[in-house]
Write a protein that holds these residues in place. Structure first.
Motif, short mmCIF file in Angstrom:
data_model
loop_
_atom_site.label_atom_id
_atom_site.label_comp_id
_atom_site.label_asym_id
_atom_site.label_seq_id
_atom_site.Cartn_x
_atom_site.Cartn_y
_atom_site.Cartn_z
N ALA A 42 1.07 -1.51 0.12
CA ALA A 42 -0.19 0.28 -0.11
C ALA A 42 0.62 1.18 0.06
O ALA A 42 1.74 1.46 0.67
N LEU A 43 0.60 1.77 -0.70
CA LEU A 43 1.46 3.53 -0.59
C LEU A 43 1.24 4.24 0.66
O LEU A 43 -0.11 4.15 1.00
N PRO A 44 1.76 4.89 0.35
CA PRO A 44 1.60 6.19 1.57
C PRO A 44 0.47 6.73 1.68
O PRO A 44 0.23 7.24 1.24
N GLY A 45 -0.26 6.47 3.08
CA GLY A 45 -1.33 6.73 3.72
C GLY A 45 -2.23 6.30 2.98
O GLY A 45 -3.58 6.37 3.38
N ALA A 46 -2.39 5.63 2.15
CA ALA A 46 -3.48 4.44 1.63
C ALA A 46 -4.17 4.68 2.67
O ALA A 46 -5.74 4.11 2.77
N ARG A 47 -3.70 3.37 3.41
CA ARG A 47 -4.70 3.12 4.53
C ARG A 47 -5.19 3.97 5.53
O ARG A 47 -6.23 3.35 5.74
N ASP A 48 -4.67 4.56 5.74
CA ASP A 48 -5.22 5.71 6.67
C ASP A 48 -6.45 7.20 6.47
O ASP A 48 -7.33 6.88 7.01
N LEU A 49 -6.08 7.09 5.32
CA LEU A 49 -7.00 7.84 4.54
C LEU A 49 -8.52 6.53 4.00
O LEU A 49 -9.44 6.96 4.62
N VAL A 50 -8.35 5.64 3.41
CA VAL A 50 -9.68 5.01 3.32
C VAL A 50 -10.18 4.74 4.31
O VAL A 50 -11.21 4.41 4.57
N THR A 51 -9.34 4.40 5.65
CA THR A 51 -10.08 4.26 7.12
C THR A 51 -10.81 5.40 7.56
O THR A 51 -11.76 4.79 8.47
N ALA A 52 -10.04 5.83 7.39
CA ALA A 52 -11.17 7.14 7.95
C ALA A 52 -12.31 7.78 7.02
O ALA A 52 -13.73 8.13 7.36
N LEU A 53 -12.31 7.40 6.11
CA LEU A 53 -13.33 7.50 4.78
C LEU A 53 -15.09 6.18 5.24
O LEU A 53 -15.87 7.12 5.10
N ARG A 54 -14.49 5.32 5.38
CA ARG A 54 -14.91 4.19 5.76
C ARG A 54 -16.31 4.19 6.92
O ARG A 54 -15.58 5.08 7.87
N GLY A 55 -17.28 4.26 6.79
CA GLY A 55 -18.19 4.64 7.28
C GLY A 55 -19.15 5.79 7.40
O GLY A 55 -19.97 6.37 7.95
N GLY B 71 -10.64 13.53 5.17
CA GLY B 71 -11.67 12.35 4.79
C GLY B 71 -11.79 12.33 6.66
O GLY B 71 -13.60 12.29 6.23
N SER B 72 -10.89 12.77 7.42
CA SER B 72 -11.76 12.74 9.04
C SER B 72 -13.15 13.09 9.44
O SER B 72 -13.54 12.75 10.47
N GLY B 73 -13.48 14.77 8.75
CA GLY B 73 -14.44 15.44 8.80
C GLY B 73 -15.99 15.49 7.95
O GLY B 73 -17.02 15.67 8.29
N LEU B 74 -15.74 14.66 7.19
CA LEU B 74 -16.64 14.36 6.14
C LEU B 74 -17.67 13.50 6.68
O LEU B 74 -17.27 12.65 7.74
N GLY B 75 -19.07 14.04 6.41
CA GLY B 75 -20.46 13.71 7.26
C GLY B 75 -20.55 13.90 8.32
O GLY B 75 -21.96 13.51 8.77
N LEU B 76 -19.44 15.01 8.88
CA LEU B 76 -19.96 15.22 10.20
C LEU B 76 -21.30 16.11 11.02
O LEU B 76 -22.36 15.66 11.57
N ASN B 77 -21.69 16.67 9.16
CA ASN B 77 -23.12 17.43 9.55
C ASN B 77 -24.02 16.85 8.51
O ASN B 77 -24.89 17.72 8.73
#
Length: 222
Positions: A91-104, A214-220
């Motif tokens: 996995a390229l740098p940041g890929a897992r963290d970003l995808v995990t943040a977006l999931r849900g 990514g971590s802030g999407l969907g909060l509102n």
């Protein structure tokens, strides 16, 4: 331009964006070029990146001045790439963290110009397969990138409006596809020095701004 906040879905390319498969492809392409007495460098890579296996092979046939040999070169390149992918891809740098943040938070998908076997292998070897329930490969559409079909298929599968969706791409071919489908496009070039026609560009998925976004999407959402 600020990153969009009203996002219905995020769709990722795979090769060179989520997974370091371009290293695998480059080793395979280098071997194929060497078999035909040619060197392989950045100029040759630019001819091939983002293409399907078949269109890459046709470009190689033209480069080698071997008209009609596209299918045979495609078969050989397929075998070489398969061997490289089987040995592993990270996995390229940041890929897992970003995808995990977006999931849900928002629906996510993969839309790749590679064939199904290559995409599945790349995601599995990189440990990202478990994060995606929607994966679209070149066999799933009538026309590959740069046509919009893959991104339109991904958005249809997720049940979202492309105009409210975001694409992540690393190549000009993929960017053209996402733009034609009407998505907001974030570029993370896989070739150094490449400028992509995107809405926003980053050098890596590990950029802190992307993770915060990514971590802030969907909060509102109501």
């Amino acid at each position: 331009m600020d990153l969009p906040e009203d996002v219905a879905a995020v769709v990722f390319d795979c090769d060179g964006l989520l997974v370091d498969t371009e290293t695998c492809w480059t080793r395979a392409e280098t071997a194929l070029f060497a078999e035909h007495g040619h060197g392989f460098g950045l100029e040759q890579k630019k001819l091939l990146i983002g293409r399907t296996l078949e269109t890459a092979a046709e470009a190689i046939a033209t480069y080698f001045d071997l008209p009609g040999e596209g299918p045979a070169l495609a078969a050989r390149l397929h075998d070489l790439v398969a061997l490289e992918l089987a040995a592993g891809a990270d996995a390229l740098p940041g890929a897992r963290d970003l995808v995990t943040a977006l999931r849900g938070r928002v629906p996510i998908a993969v839309a790749s110009n590679s064939n199904r076997a290559f995409v599945d292998t790349a995601l599995a070897k990189s440990g990202l397969a478990e994060l995606f329930s929607h994966v679209y490969a070149v066999e799933d559409v009538a026309r590959p990138k740069p046509a919009p079909d893959l991104y339109l298929a991904a958005c249809a599968g997720l049940g979202v409006d492309p105009a409210r969706s975001v694409a992540f791409e690393d190549s000009g071919t993929g960017v053209a596809s996402a733009r034609a489908a009407g998505l907001y496009v974030i570029g993370v070039p896989s070739l150094p020095g490449t400028t992509l026609d995107v809405h926003r560009s980053y050098s890596s998925l590990a950029d802190p701004e992307l993770l915060t976004w990514g971590s802030g999407l969907g909060l509102n959402r109501r």
